[in-house]
Design a protein around this motif. Structure first.
Motif, PDB file in Angstrom:
ATOM      1  N   ASP A 183       8.927 -38.177 132.360  1.00 32.30           N
ATOM      2  CA  ASP A 183       9.064 -38.737 131.271  1.00 32.30           C
ATOM      3  C   ASP A 183       9.473 -38.224 130.031  1.00 32.30           C
ATOM      4  O   ASP A 183       9.985 -38.990 129.202  1.00 32.30           O
ATOM      5  CB  ASP A 183       7.434 -39.068 130.893  1.00 32.30           C
TER       6      ASP A 183
ATOM      7  N   GLU B 165      15.156 -41.760 136.730  1.00 29.75           N
ATOM      8  CA  GLU B 165      14.266 -42.999 137.318  1.00 29.75           C
ATOM      9  C   GLU B 165      14.688 -42.988 138.764  1.00 29.75           C
ATOM     10  O   GLU B 165      13.780 -43.580 139.093  1.00 29.75           O
ATOM     11  CB  GLU B 165      15.712 -44.200 136.233  1.00 29.75           C
TER      12      GLU B 165
ATOM     13  N   ARG C  30      12.280 -41.658 140.291  1.00 27.04           N
ATOM     14  CA  ARG C  30      10.680 -41.681 140.254  1.00 27.04           C
ATOM     15  C   ARG C  30      10.372 -42.735 141.234  1.00 27.04           C
ATOM     16  O   ARG C  30       9.446 -43.223 141.538  1.00 27.04           O
ATOM     17  CB  ARG C  30      10.985 -42.403 138.498  1.00 27.04           C
TER      18      ARG C  30
ATOM     19  N   ARG D 261       7.491 -35.042 139.655  1.00 27.25           N
ATOM     20  CA  ARG D 261       7.657 -35.231 138.752  1.00 27.25           C
ATOM     21  C   ARG D 261       7.287 -35.277 137.680  1.00 27.25           C
ATOM     22  O   ARG D 261       7.277 -35.194 136.618  1.00 27.25           O
ATOM     23  CB  ARG D 261       5.813 -35.989 138.761  1.00 27.25           C
TER      24      ARG D 261
END
Length: 371
Positions: A45, A62, A65, A84
């Motif tokens: 993030d 992206e 994820r 992550r």
């Protein structure tokens, strides 16, 4: 100190306490390399929110994820902090593995560690250190390979990050790698490389098949199919020459004649690869790095470990009700002693695994595993 760093310190101190002084520097470089990797990792993030992050990198993160969500929801792989976060390194590989085999054998030398068990390679975070160690093994008469490793698993001890060493892989290959490394966190049998790698390769194959089907993207599927076909071609080529080398080493010829025949076999392998590359792959050079060094037994020593048991694991999956049932059966195998688990894997369709494995030796978690 962060919790993961504390765990790493305790782990390394425990190992060092059981090892001689000659091993202490090796464990120290392993701890330093792991600390450095964790220190450079930032949550996905954060990278995605950072305006300085390149658009191409953002797109890949992206995708990671989405792959990570699929791994949990569709494949039942661990839902933890691994993959992550992202670490940008200033080197092409996260570490380098040293593989060694005798001059007239395809059996890899093993290194045994108090936590990880015995493995068929020795990893270094510094390429020169790996090459120096390889040189010392060559002076002892071993065939040696130093191979760059783009990713490895700490088997759940730490939150493994996505790394710049593999983030630019095509999407299908990126999914394959993440599924593979997460599989090592699901089940691991210390000291049994062929079992661990066969299981992880089976999971990656099963996972990618489902991941591609869920995307309905013909170009993505076609791209991965080309990759998979080249990989099958490459492995078939190595199997062919591995069989020839084994027959040579098992023969009654003198060592001098075996060494001469060995050189001819490797020359033929290199020539057939060049022909396959030109005629079947339209010049695709993705495996050239494997041929960049003089070929030796060390190049082929681990090939069987990664692939020989894959059909047995895939058959076990076919006789399972889904991934949770499959993983439970593999866990039961991992709790057996090595000979028993390999015998069970050889008994298709693996429907008679023992219900009570409490009397089998318990598996011990490994510190890290490259593969």
């Amino acid at each position: 100190m962060p919790r993961q760093a504390v765990r790493a310190v305790l782990c390394v101190l425990a190992v060092a306490g059981l090892a001689g002084c000659s091993s202490l520097s090796y464990y120290a470089q392993a701890a330093h390399g792991q600390f450095s990797l964790l220190a450079q990792a930032r949550p996905l993030d954060d990278w995605l929110a950072d305006p300085d992050t390149q658009p191409t990198l953002k797109a890949k993160l992206e995708t990671v994820r989405e792959i990570r969500r699929f791994a949990v929801t569709e494949l039942g792989l661990p839902d933890n902090g691994s993959y992550r976060s992202y670490a940008q390194l200033d080197r092409p590989f996260v570490l380098w593995n040293v593989v060694a085999a005798p001059a007239l054998s395809l059996k890899a030398r093993q290194w045994c560690f108090p936590i990880a068990g015995c493995v068929d390679y020795r990893g270094y975070y510094n390429q020169q250190a790996a090459q120096d160690y390889a040189a010392s093994l060559q002076r002892q008469g071993y065939d040696v390979q130093v191979a760059g490793v783009p990713a490895y698993s700490t088997l759940g001890w730490f939150n493994d990050p996505v790394i710049s060493t593999f983030i630019q892989y095509p999407d299908g290959e990126l999914a394959r790698l993440i599924f593979h490394e997460l599989a090592h966190q699901k089940v691991y049998a210390p000291g049994d490389t062929s079992f661990n790698e066969g299981f992880a390769v089976a999971v990656e194959e099963l996972g990618v098949e489902r991941w591609l089907a869920a995307h309905h993207d013909p170009r993505l599927i076609e791209s991965y199919q080309r990759f998979a076909q080249r990989k099958r071609d490459f492995l078939a080529l190595l199997d062919k020459y591995r069989d020839q080398l084994k027959a040579n080493y098992d023969s009654s010829a003198s060592d001098t004649d075996k060494l001469a025949r060995k050189a001819l076999i490797f020359d033929a392998l290199r020539a057939e690869y060049a022909q396959m590359k030109a005629q079947r792959w339209n010049g695709y050079a993705g495996y050239d790095r494997w041929f960049a060094m003089p070929l030796s037994n060390a190049h082929l020593a681990l090939m069987g470990a990664y692939h020989d048991l894959v059909p047995a694991f895939r058959q076990l999956f076919e006789h399972s009700s889904g991934f949770p049932d499959f993983y439970e059966k593999v866990r039961r195998l991992a709790k057996m002693d090595k000979a028993a688990r390999h015998a069970a894997l050889g008994d298709a369709p693996l429907e008679k695994l023992p219900d009570d494995t409490s009397k089998q030796p318990k598996a011990v978690a490994a510190a890290y595993h490259a593969g």
